[in-house]
Structure formats: structure tokens, C-alpha cells
Scaffold this motif. Structure first.
Motif, PDB file in Angstrom:
ATOM      1  N   MET A   1       0.832  -1.473   0.098  1.00  0.00           N
ATOM      2  CA  MET A   1       0.082   0.044  -0.034  1.00  0.00           C
ATOM      3  C   MET A   1       1.171   1.064  -0.063  1.00  0.00           C
ATOM      4  O   MET A   1       1.647   0.946   0.880  1.00  0.00           O
ATOM      5  N   SER A   2       0.565   2.216  -1.086  1.00  0.00           N
ATOM      6  CA  SER A   2       1.505   3.124  -1.408  1.00  0.00           C
ATOM      7  C   SER A   2       0.360   4.242  -0.664  1.00  0.00           C
ATOM      8  O   SER A   2      -0.418   4.505  -1.276  1.00  0.00           O
ATOM      9  N   THR A   3       1.294   4.890   0.401  1.00  0.00           N
ATOM     10  CA  THR A   3       0.287   6.424   0.735  1.00  0.00           C
ATOM     11  C   THR A   3       1.204   7.834   0.220  1.00  0.00           C
ATOM     12  O   THR A   3       1.892   7.542  -0.732  1.00  0.00           O
ATOM     13  N   CYS A   4       0.216   8.158  -0.744  1.00  0.00           N
ATOM     14  CA  CYS A   4       0.056  10.010  -1.548  1.00  0.00           C
ATOM     15  C   CYS A   4       0.513  10.646  -0.552  1.00  0.00           C
ATOM     16  O   CYS A   4      -0.278  11.100   0.671  1.00  0.00           O
ATOM     17  N   SER A   5       2.019  11.604  -0.275  1.00  0.00           N
ATOM     18  CA  SER A   5       1.883  12.649   0.941  1.00  0.00           C
ATOM     19  C   SER A   5       1.789  14.040  -0.413  1.00  0.00           C
ATOM     20  O   SER A   5       2.381  13.987  -1.546  1.00  0.00           O
ATOM     21  N   THR A   6       1.706  14.654   0.646  1.00  0.00           N
ATOM     22  CA  THR A   6       1.231  16.635  -0.508  1.00  0.00           C
ATOM     23  C   THR A   6       1.664  17.370   0.255  1.00  0.00           C
ATOM     24  O   THR A   6       2.377  17.169   1.079  1.00  0.00           O
ATOM     25  N   VAL A   7       2.727  17.860  -0.389  1.00  0.00           N
ATOM     26  CA  VAL A   7       3.718  18.786   0.126  1.00  0.00           C
ATOM     27  C   VAL A   7       3.559  20.314   0.013  1.00  0.00           C
ATOM     28  O   VAL A   7       2.891  21.014  -0.802  1.00  0.00           O
ATOM     29  N   THR A   8       3.850  20.539   0.810  1.00  0.00           N
ATOM     30  CA  THR A   8       3.209  21.826   0.779  1.00  0.00           C
ATOM     31  C   THR A   8       4.755  23.059   1.218  1.00  0.00           C
ATOM     32  O   THR A   8       4.969  22.778   1.282  1.00  0.00           O
ATOM     33  N   ARG A   9       4.634  24.034   0.077  1.00  0.00           N
ATOM     34  CA  ARG A   9       5.544  25.114   0.138  1.00  0.00           C
ATOM     35  C   ARG A   9       4.751  26.172   0.169  1.00  0.00           C
ATOM     36  O   ARG A   9       3.479  26.904   0.307  1.00  0.00           O
ATOM     37  N   ALA A  10       5.758  27.364   0.590  1.00  0.00           N
ATOM     38  CA  ALA A  10       4.935  28.900   0.469  1.00  0.00           C
ATOM     39  C   ALA A  10       5.358  28.859  -0.424  1.00  0.00           C
ATOM     40  O   ALA A  10       6.218  28.916  -1.203  1.00  0.00           O
ATOM     41  N   PRO A  11       3.766  30.465  -0.507  1.00  0.00           N
ATOM     42  CA  PRO A  11       3.699  30.556  -1.784  1.00  0.00           C
ATOM     43  C   PRO A  11       4.288  31.557  -2.645  1.00  0.00           C
ATOM     44  O   PRO A  11       5.328  31.850  -1.830  1.00  0.00           O
ATOM     45  N   SER A  12       5.278  31.207  -3.519  1.00  0.00           N
ATOM     46  CA  SER A  12       6.272  32.031  -4.026  1.00  0.00           C
ATOM     47  C   SER A  12       5.738  33.595  -4.353  1.00  0.00           C
ATOM     48  O   SER A  12       4.228  33.454  -4.892  1.00  0.00           O
ATOM     49  N   VAL A  15       2.831  33.296  -7.530  1.00  0.00           N
ATOM     50  CA  VAL A  15       1.186  33.558  -6.364  1.00  0.00           C
ATOM     51  C   VAL A  15       0.689  34.575  -5.870  1.00  0.00           C
ATOM     52  O   VAL A  15      -0.432  34.454  -5.830  1.00  0.00           O
ATOM     53  N   ALA A  16       1.118  35.061  -4.477  1.00  0.00           N
ATOM     54  CA  ALA A  16       1.188  35.946  -4.052  1.00  0.00           C
ATOM     55  C   ALA A  16       0.789  36.836  -4.100  1.00  0.00           C
ATOM     56  O   ALA A  16      -0.508  37.828  -4.344  1.00  0.00           O
ATOM     57  N   ALA A  17       1.453  37.319  -5.733  1.00  0.00           N
ATOM     58  CA  ALA A  17       0.993  39.183  -6.087  1.00  0.00           C
ATOM     59  C   ALA A  17      -0.290  38.196  -6.743  1.00  0.00           C
ATOM     60  O   ALA A  17      -1.699  39.175  -6.713  1.00  0.00           O
ATOM     61  N   ARG A  18      -0.899  36.776  -7.562  1.00  0.00           N
ATOM     62  CA  ARG A  18      -2.140  37.218  -8.020  1.00  0.00           C
ATOM     63  C   ARG A  18      -2.804  36.706  -6.863  1.00  0.00           C
ATOM     64  O   ARG A  18      -4.216  36.955  -7.495  1.00  0.00           O
ATOM     65  N   ASP A  19      -2.551  36.164  -6.157  1.00  0.00           N
ATOM     66  CA  ASP A  19      -3.682  36.121  -5.196  1.00  0.00           C
ATOM     67  C   ASP A  19      -4.711  37.454  -3.618  1.00  0.00           C
ATOM     68  O   ASP A  19      -5.284  37.531  -4.089  1.00  0.00           O
TER      69      ASP A  19
END
Length: 149
Positions: A1-12, A15-19
Motif C-alpha cells: 500500500m502506497s501513501t501519497c503525501s502532499t507537499v505544501t510549499r510557501a507561496p512564491s 502566486v502571492a501577487a496573483r492571490d
């Protein structure tokens, strides 16, 4: 059974300007959308004869005045018609009229129809013509029968 982990990064930076731009756009569009909803409600509602008469009087020119002694507010139109403040508030809440608040209230604030108010007034003034004229009743004047001489 494999687990998928999501990596969260700080917004670049992009991305921050777009948001931030998206939030600014949403904040700027909220009043426009609210006005459009109000205009749609006002345009879809039928005017009663008193409202149509008030809009017609305001179309000729009007000012919202405050009485110097009593402090009561009323709208005086160029035709001499006076509207109570409650009548004015109903029209303003429906988005049909607007006033220029740059003038002092005691001197009189000009009141004008909005685009929605003009459209509602034009819609209420349209007359529907019957497709066929009503048939005359027998024995009424003028008769369509020719004399038999």
C-alpha cells in the motif's frame, strides 16, 4: 500500500501577487454586483401609478430639502409637486433615483433619475395598442349602418 503525501510549499512571489490581485478584484466588484442585483430587482418590479407619477415629476427636475424650522425632509419638483421623504426613500431603495450629496441639505440636494429609473419610467409609459378595435355596441352613435333611402 502506497501513501501519497502532499507537499505544501510557501507561496512564491508570483502566486502571492496573483492571490492579492484576485482579492482586490473581488473587493472592487462587490459593489458593482450588488448594484446590478438591485437594478435587476427594480427593473423587474412593476411601478404603481403613484411611483410612476413621482418619477415623472422628478424627471422634470427636483431637489431634496430640509425644512429650516421643523427639520422635515421633502422633495420639491419643478412642476410644484411635493413628495414626502418616505416616498423618496422607497424610490431610492429601489435604485430608481439618486441625489447629489455635494450640496448642503438645507440649500437643496438635486435629485435625478438613475438609468434604472429612466428605464422603469419608459416601461410604465408604454401603451399597448389593441390588435383589433372594440366592437361598437348596437344602437350607439356613430352608427355604421347606412340609411335605406
Amino acid at each position: 500500500m502506497s501513501t501519497c503525501s502532499t507537499v505544501t510549499r510557501a507561496p512564491s512571489g508570483r502566486v502571492a501577487a496573483r492571490d492579492a490581485a484576485e482579492e482586490n478584484l473581488i473587493a472592487a466588484l462587490e459593489p458593482v454586483e450588488a448594484e446590478a442585483r438591485t437594478a435587476t430587482k427594480a427593473a423587474s418590479a412593476e411601478l404603481d401609478p403613484a411611483q410612476a407619477a413621482a418619477l415623472l415629476a422628478i424627471a422634470g427636475g427636483a431637489k431634496l430639502h430640509e425644512h429650516l424650522l421643523t427639520g422635515r425632509l421633502s422633495v420639491a419638483t419643478a412642476s410644484g409637486t411635493r413628495l414626502t421623504h418616505s416616498q423618496y426613500r422607497q424610490l431610492e431603495a429601489a435604485g430608481l433615483v439618486d441625489r447629489d450629496t455635494s450640496h448642503p441639505l438645507r440649500a437643496g440636494q438635486p435629485v435625478a433619475l438613475t438609468d434604472t429609473g429612466r428605464a422603469a419610467l419608459a416601461k410604465s409609459r408604454r401603451r399597448t395598442t389593441p390588435a383589433t378595435p372594440a366592437a361598437p355596441r348596437p344602437g350607439t352613435w356613430p352608427t355604421t349602418a347606412r340609411p335605406g333611402r
